[in-house]
Design an enzyme around this catalytic site. Sequence first.
Site, PDB file in Angstrom:
ATOM      1  N   CYS A  95      -3.545   3.822   9.644  1.00 29.26           N
ATOM      2  CA  CYS A  95      -2.172   3.222  10.190  1.00 29.26           C
ATOM      3  C   CYS A  95      -1.374   4.141  11.146  1.00 29.26           C
ATOM      4  O   CYS A  95      -0.456   3.764  11.572  1.00 29.26           O
ATOM      5  CB  CYS A  95      -1.171   3.230   8.798  1.00 29.26           C
ATOM      6  SG  CYS A  95      -1.934   2.111   7.584  1.00 29.26           S
ATOM      7  N   CYS A 130       7.551   3.983   5.993  1.00 28.43           N
ATOM      8  CA  CYS A 130       6.709   3.780   4.619  1.00 28.43           C
ATOM      9  C   CYS A 130       7.395   3.346   3.456  1.00 28.43           C
ATOM     10  O   CYS A 130       6.922   2.854   2.517  1.00 28.43           O
ATOM     11  CB  CYS A 130       6.011   4.963   4.507  1.00 28.43           C
ATOM     12  SG  CYS A 130       6.941   6.537   4.384  1.00 28.43           S
ATOM     13  N   CYS A 178      -1.020   7.975   7.915  1.00 23.56           N
ATOM     14  CA  CYS A 178      -2.205   8.021   7.414  1.00 23.56           C
ATOM     15  C   CYS A 178      -3.154   7.622   8.484  1.00 23.56           C
ATOM     16  O   CYS A 178      -2.771   6.809   9.366  1.00 23.56           O
ATOM     17  CB  CYS A 178      -2.374   6.782   6.244  1.00 23.56           C
ATOM     18  SG  CYS A 178      -1.579   7.208   4.712  1.00 23.56           S
ATOM     19  N   CYS A 212       0.708  -1.288   0.010  1.00 25.03           N
ATOM     20  CA  CYS A 212      -0.006   0.091   0.071  1.00 25.03           C
ATOM     21  C   CYS A 212       0.879   1.348   0.091  1.00 25.03           C
ATOM     22  O   CYS A 212       0.769   2.167  -0.698  1.00 25.03           O
ATOM     23  CB  CYS A 212      -0.756  -0.232   1.108  1.00 25.03           C
ATOM     24  SG  CYS A 212      -2.109   1.317   1.243  1.00 25.03           S
ATOM     25  N   CYS A 213       2.012   1.219   0.869  1.00 24.87           N
ATOM     26  CA  CYS A 213       2.746   2.162   0.805  1.00 24.87           C
ATOM     27  C   CYS A 213       3.548   2.419  -0.529  1.00 24.87           C
ATOM     28  O   CYS A 213       3.741   3.599  -0.981  1.00 24.87           O
ATOM     29  CB  CYS A 213       3.843   2.279   1.991  1.00 24.87           C
ATOM     30  SG  CYS A 213       3.113   2.704   3.753  1.00 24.87           S
TER      31      CYS A 213
HETATM   32  S1  SF4 Z   1       0.565   4.453   5.863  1.00 27.27           S
HETATM   33 FE1  SF4 Z   1      -1.147   2.821   5.430  1.00 27.27          FE
HETATM   34  S2  SF4 Z   1      -2.574   3.585   4.375  1.00 27.27           S
HETATM   35 FE2  SF4 Z   1      -0.764   5.329   4.024  1.00 27.27          FE
HETATM   36  S3  SF4 Z   1      -0.003   4.565   2.196  1.00 27.27           S
HETATM   37 FE3  SF4 Z   1       1.271   3.348   3.903  1.00 27.27          FE
HETATM   38  S4  SF4 Z   1       0.187   1.282   4.411  1.00 27.27           S
HETATM   39 FE4  SF4 Z   1      -1.276   2.937   2.804  1.00 27.27          FE
END
Ligand code: SF4
Length: 254
Positions: free
Chosen positions: A220, A243, A217, A131-132
């Site tokens: 998270c 991240c 985020c 996701c990151c």
């Molecule tokens: S912090 Fe969490 S929601 Fe944001 S990009 Fe990374 S995994 Fe995705």
Amino acid sequence: MLGRLASWLRGSPAPAPLDPAEVPALDARLAGMEAGERLAWAWERFGARAAIGTSFQPAGIVLLHLAKRRGLDLPAFTLDTGLLFRETIELKSVLQDHLGIVVESVLPDLDLTEQARRHGDRLWERDPDACCGLRKVAPLGRKLRELDVWITGLRRDGSAARAATPFLEAVAREDGSAVWKLNPLADWTRERVWAHLKEHRLPHNPLHDRGYRSIGCSVCTKPAGEGADERAGRWPGFDKTECGLHTRLRRPSA
Ligand code: SF4
């Protein structure tokens, strides 16, 4: 200095490509400067091809303020994942008004609906690295194609993993070419950053007053409480504290 600045404003040719072999000597030179002077060095040499990347943590706010105070028109950008806290979005607006600046929002290629369609719903709960990668690292890579210098708020006392942060380092763009990463606050402490905000009456994210340390985020990040490690509260339940913005860009080949 003013002459070079004037030539930048007239749109002089792009600076000569930088050789990663220059890094050690430049890093030593930057070590003898104040943080504002390091920003001025970047502006003088690279003009608008140097930019401050910020997620509106206290150190990023210090950088924006130091640049403004010196009259440096360094561009600024933030990676807007679409999952930021409402307080963070509001802080961006407040800071823009307070400092009279514009911070560009760099967006992921996929909106959240398309990400869920391709990779499944709530990817951050199953694979936060992926996701990151999609929502932060890839958009940064796209942004770095426009830049010669990425200016960050990294500090050595931010975490054990950041303890050896240099003032200047070379990292690679997606195509392997070198881009510089300038860390003007590498030698600043958390206390010094907060003292600067207080002294200059700069706004900060109100979530810090509710026990949040580093703020990313909303899905998270959890409050960790005063005195906790600075990266505590990020990706709870996962063995992850970064991240990837500062760890996944490889070094350019020599
Ligand atoms: S912090 Fe969490 S929601 Fe944001 S990009 Fe990374 S995994 Fe995705």
